[in-house]
Design a protein around this motif. Structure first.
Motif, PDB file in Angstrom:
ATOM      1  N   ASN A  94      17.370  64.215  16.324  1.00 32.28           N
ATOM      2  CA  ASN A  94      17.065  62.780  16.393  1.00 32.28           C
ATOM      3  C   ASN A  94      17.252  62.174  17.786  1.00 32.28           C
ATOM      4  OD1 ASN A  94      19.835  63.116  16.100  1.00 32.28           O
ATOM      5  ND2 ASN A  94      20.088  61.282  14.844  1.00 32.28           N
ATOM      6  N   TYR A  95      18.176  62.719  18.588  1.00 35.56           N
ATOM      7  CA  TYR A  95      18.425  62.178  19.935  1.00 35.56           C
ATOM      8  C   TYR A  95      18.565  63.339  20.920  1.00 35.56           C
ATOM      9  CZ  TYR A  95      19.051  57.436  18.202  1.00 35.56           C
ATOM     10  OH  TYR A  95      18.829  56.200  17.662  1.00 35.56           O
TER      11      TYR A  95
ATOM     12  N   GLN B  18      20.005  62.464  24.501  1.00 34.14           N
ATOM     13  CA  GLN B  18      21.351  61.905  24.382  1.00 34.14           C
ATOM     14  C   GLN B  18      22.361  62.990  23.983  1.00 34.14           C
ATOM     15  OE1 GLN B  18      22.809  59.518  20.813  1.00 34.14           O
ATOM     16  NE2 GLN B  18      22.269  57.874  22.229  1.00 34.14           N
TER      17      GLN B  18
ATOM     18  N   VAL C  72      19.148  58.166  12.039  1.00 39.02           N
ATOM     19  CA  VAL C  72      20.379  57.981  12.819  1.00 39.02           C
ATOM     20  C   VAL C  72      21.553  58.321  11.911  1.00 39.02           C
ATOM     21  CG1 VAL C  72      21.744  56.377  14.209  1.00 39.02           C
ATOM     22  CG2 VAL C  72      19.262  56.118  14.115  1.00 39.02           C
ATOM     23  N   CYS C  73      22.447  59.163  12.428  1.00 35.12           N
ATOM     24  CA  CYS C  73      23.546  59.671  11.597  1.00 35.12           C
ATOM     25  C   CYS C  73      24.457  58.570  11.087  1.00 35.12           C
ATOM     26  CB  CYS C  73      24.361  60.669  12.402  1.00 35.12           C
ATOM     27  SG  CYS C  73      24.896  59.958  13.973  1.00 35.12           S
ATOM     28  N   SER C  74      24.689  57.546  11.932  1.00 35.75           N
ATOM     29  CA  SER C  74      25.682  56.526  11.592  1.00 35.75           C
ATOM     30  C   SER C  74      25.098  55.386  10.756  1.00 35.75           C
ATOM     31  CB  SER C  74      26.269  55.967  12.893  1.00 35.75           C
ATOM     32  OG  SER C  74      25.216  55.680  13.809  1.00 35.75           O
TER      33      SER C  74
ATOM     34  N   ALA D 263      26.545  52.136  20.229  1.00 34.63           N
ATOM     35  CA  ALA D 263      27.186  53.412  20.574  1.00 34.63           C
ATOM     36  C   ALA D 263      27.345  53.540  22.096  1.00 34.63           C
ATOM     37  CB  ALA D 263      26.382  54.581  20.012  1.00 34.63           C
TER      38      ALA D 263
ATOM     39  N   PHE E 264      33.135  58.110  19.456  1.00 23.94           N
ATOM     40  CA  PHE E 264      32.110  58.190  18.410  1.00 23.94           C
ATOM     41  C   PHE E 264      32.351  59.451  17.581  1.00 23.94           C
ATOM     42  CE2 PHE E 264      28.121  59.340  16.481  1.00 23.94           C
ATOM     43  CZ  PHE E 264      27.671  58.118  15.997  1.00 23.94           C
TER      44      PHE E 264
HETATM   45  O1  LIG Z   1      22.530  59.779  15.525  1.00 22.20           O
HETATM   46  C1  LIG Z   1      23.649  59.637  15.890  1.00 22.20           C
HETATM   47  C2  LIG Z   1      24.179  59.258  17.217  1.00 22.20           C
HETATM   48  C3  LIG Z   1      23.831  57.874  17.586  1.00 22.20           C
HETATM   49  C4  LIG Z   1      24.174  56.723  16.975  1.00 22.20           C
HETATM   50  N1  LIG Z   1      23.614  55.747  17.665  1.00 22.20           N
HETATM   51  C5  LIG Z   1      22.971  56.284  18.674  1.00 22.20           C
HETATM   52  N2  LIG Z   1      23.109  57.586  18.620  1.00 22.20           N
END
Ligand SMILES: O=CCc1c[nH]cn1
Ligand SMILES: NC(=O)c1ccc[n+]([C@@H]2O[C@H](COP(=O)([O-])OP(=O)(O)OC[C@H]3O[C@@H](n4cnc5c(N)ncnc54)[C@H](O)[C@@H]3O)[C@@H](O)[C@H]2O)c1
Length: 485
Positions: free
Chosen positions: A154-155, A158, A284-286, A442, A448
């Motif tokens: 998903n990222y 990042q 998004v995991c969160s 985040a 996190f």
């Molecule tokens: O997907 C999880 C990490 C995250 C949460 N917000 C941005 N990146």
């Protein structure tokens, strides 16, 4: 490969791109059209060996450099990433399907933040001096050695930076395996780190599926594994790492609660629920996917939520007007559509969405179910798509118990104008990353990560330093040694 920003080969090892076409072919599909935009090859045992041995060989000299010298390279990489943000954001969009409107502000920039932050910290990684009368103890913060990073889809930029930046700042080397679904972006991170002056071998990227990840995790030269992925994968990787007594960070899935009390500002609460469910098309995991809304404001909340959700602009992700992209793959789209059908079959009330969008690519309309009950599958399992479950509640005590009644513990949020209540409720949430009158922020400065099945350890902030280093303590005797004989 067809796009100019795309990397030139499958792997990046010992400071250079490396190809080995004998590895399994991995097609890279652009989610907005279903077209193949690139092909990479899974790492063969020889590629895995090249990555691990070059990382192992480079790490000792890197650890001998001062933190300031290491940090300077990371900060230079951050500057290069910022200079190339547009090109890297376009690549992130091709890799994931996420709209450029998002990737321009949330991906390469978030990676640059991590490199800048940990680059800045690297020169101040000191130990303690502990007086013991005439004697004393000092502690030294040392690197772990060879770290493996394994990413989710998903990222991709990042995740490559959130793991690489603290690992390198602490004096470690890293072998990073991106998700097989989004293999492109991490290669660019490796390329830029080396352009910024990172010595060869310290940040290697190799491609592959679970088998390649497994080969990295079980290699005896590896000291630490940092995984971002699902809970089932986390359990396997954690177990494999434990058998080699390796350090772990596990950033796993969630089914997080977002609690909206009847004194909340409704516009802000609806905005929080949208950010916590539909950003990155829900991948998004969160995400706060169980939205508990006080029964007094439920209909008002749902009306505003439906109006605003119906304004989502689905379309070409490269058009900066588009604010809602496709699912990352056809498979993920089908999984999410399956959950939507379950929600309908279980009797949840469909407020909006609830189907695939009538366009090319893997688009699902942002979906809201109301009158969801705790026992429904859509309230219990991580969907990882744009499906919000709205549940009613009446009392604070009741909602706290229901919010915590899950194996997951990644995030939790509360919207209320009563700040005493906000802190009281958040204080009782079994979750690692929490929000008051906000959702899904985040920043690199904040730890996190999750509790319970959602994970072990923390990324970002000074906490990540603790997870990529270890403490040596040294007792120094200033006088004579007394002994029994
Ligand atoms: O997907 C999880 C990490 C995250 C949460 N917000 C941005 N990146
Ligand atoms: N907590 C977080 O920070 C965070 C962030 C993003 C995503 N996630 C989670 O990731 C999941 C979605 O991503 P996904 O579908 O890519 O997850 P996944 O668990 O299927 O795969 C994650 C990574 O693990 C690798 N892998 C799979 N089996 C392995 C094995 N046996 N040994 C070593 N590596 C193995 C995969 O190739 C991939 O690179 C969701 O559950 C989401 O919540 C968590």
């Amino acid at each position: 490969m067809t796009h100019p920003a795309q990397p030139t080969a499958s792997h990046f090892i010992n400071g250079a791109y490396v190809e080995d076409t004998s590895g399994t072919e991995i097609p890279v599909i652009y989610a907005a059209t279903g077209e193949r935009i690139a092909t990479v090859h899974a790492a063969t045992p020889d590629i895995v060996e090249q990555a691990l041995s070059s990382a192992k060989a480079a790490q000792k000299e890197w650890a001998k450099m001062t933190g300031t010298e290491r940090g300077r390279i990371l900060r230079r990489a951050a500057d290069i990433i910022r200079d190339r943000n547009h090109e890297l954001s376009v690549l992130e969009t091709y890799d994931t399907g996420k709209p450029l409107q998002e990737t321009l502000v949330a991906d390469a920039t978030s990676g640059a933040d991590a490199l800048e932050y940990f680059g800045g910290l690297a020169g101040s990684l000191t130990g303690e001096h502990i007086p013991m009368g005439e004697d004393w103890v000092y502690t030294v913060r040392e690197p772990l050695g060879l770290c493996v990073g394994i990413g989710a889809w998903n990222y991709p930029t990042q995740i490559a930076c959130w793991k690489g930046a603290p690992a390198l700042a602490c004096g470690n080397a890293m072998v990073f395996k991106p998700s097989e679904t989004t293999p492109l972006c991490a290669l660019k991170v490796a390329e830029i780190l080396h352009e910024a002056g990172l010595p060869a071998g310290l940040y290697n990227v190799i491609q592959g599926m679970g088998e390649v990840g497994g080969a990295l995790v079980t290699d005896p030269r590896v000291d630490k594994v940092s995984l971002t992925g699902s809970v089932p994968t986390g359990k396997k990787v954690y177990a494999a790492a434990a058998s080699g007594m390796k350090h772990v960070t596990m950033e796993l899935g969630g089914k997080s609660p977002l609690i909206i009390f009847d004194d909340a500002d409704i516009d802000n609460a609806v905005g929080g629920a949208i950010n916590g469910n539909f950003y990155s098309s829900g991948q998004v995991c969160s995400n706060g996917t169980r939205v508990f809304v006080h029964k007094n404001i439920k209909e008002e909340f749902l009306k505003s939520l439906a109006e605003r959700t119906n304004n989502a602009i689905l379309g070409n992700p490269l058009d900066e007007e588009t604010n809602f992209g496709p699912m990352v793959t056809e498979n993920q789209m089908n999984i999410v559509l399956g959950y939507i059908e379950k929600g309908k079959a279980e009797g949840a009330r469909l407020i909006c969405g609830g189907e695939r969008a009538d366009m090319d690519g893997y688009y699902i309309k942002p979906t809201v179910f109301a009158d969801v009950t705790d026992d429904m599958v859509i309230a219990q399992e991580e969907i990882f798509g744009p499906v919000m479950a709205v549940l009613d509640f009446e009392t604070e005590e009741e909602v706290i118990a229901r919010a915590n009644a899950t194996e997951f513990g990644l995030s939790a949020g509360v919207f209320t104008n009563d700040l005493s209540r906000a802190h009281r409720v958040i204080g009782q949430m079994e979750a690692g990353s929490c929000f008051i009158n906000s959702y899904n922020d985040a920043p690199v400065e904040a730890p996190f990560g999750g509790v319970k099945a959602s994970g072990v350890g923390r990324e970002n902030s000074k906490e990540a330093i603790n997870h990529f280093s270890q403490v040596k303590s040294v007792y120094v005797r200033m006088g004579d040694v007394e002994a029994a004989f």
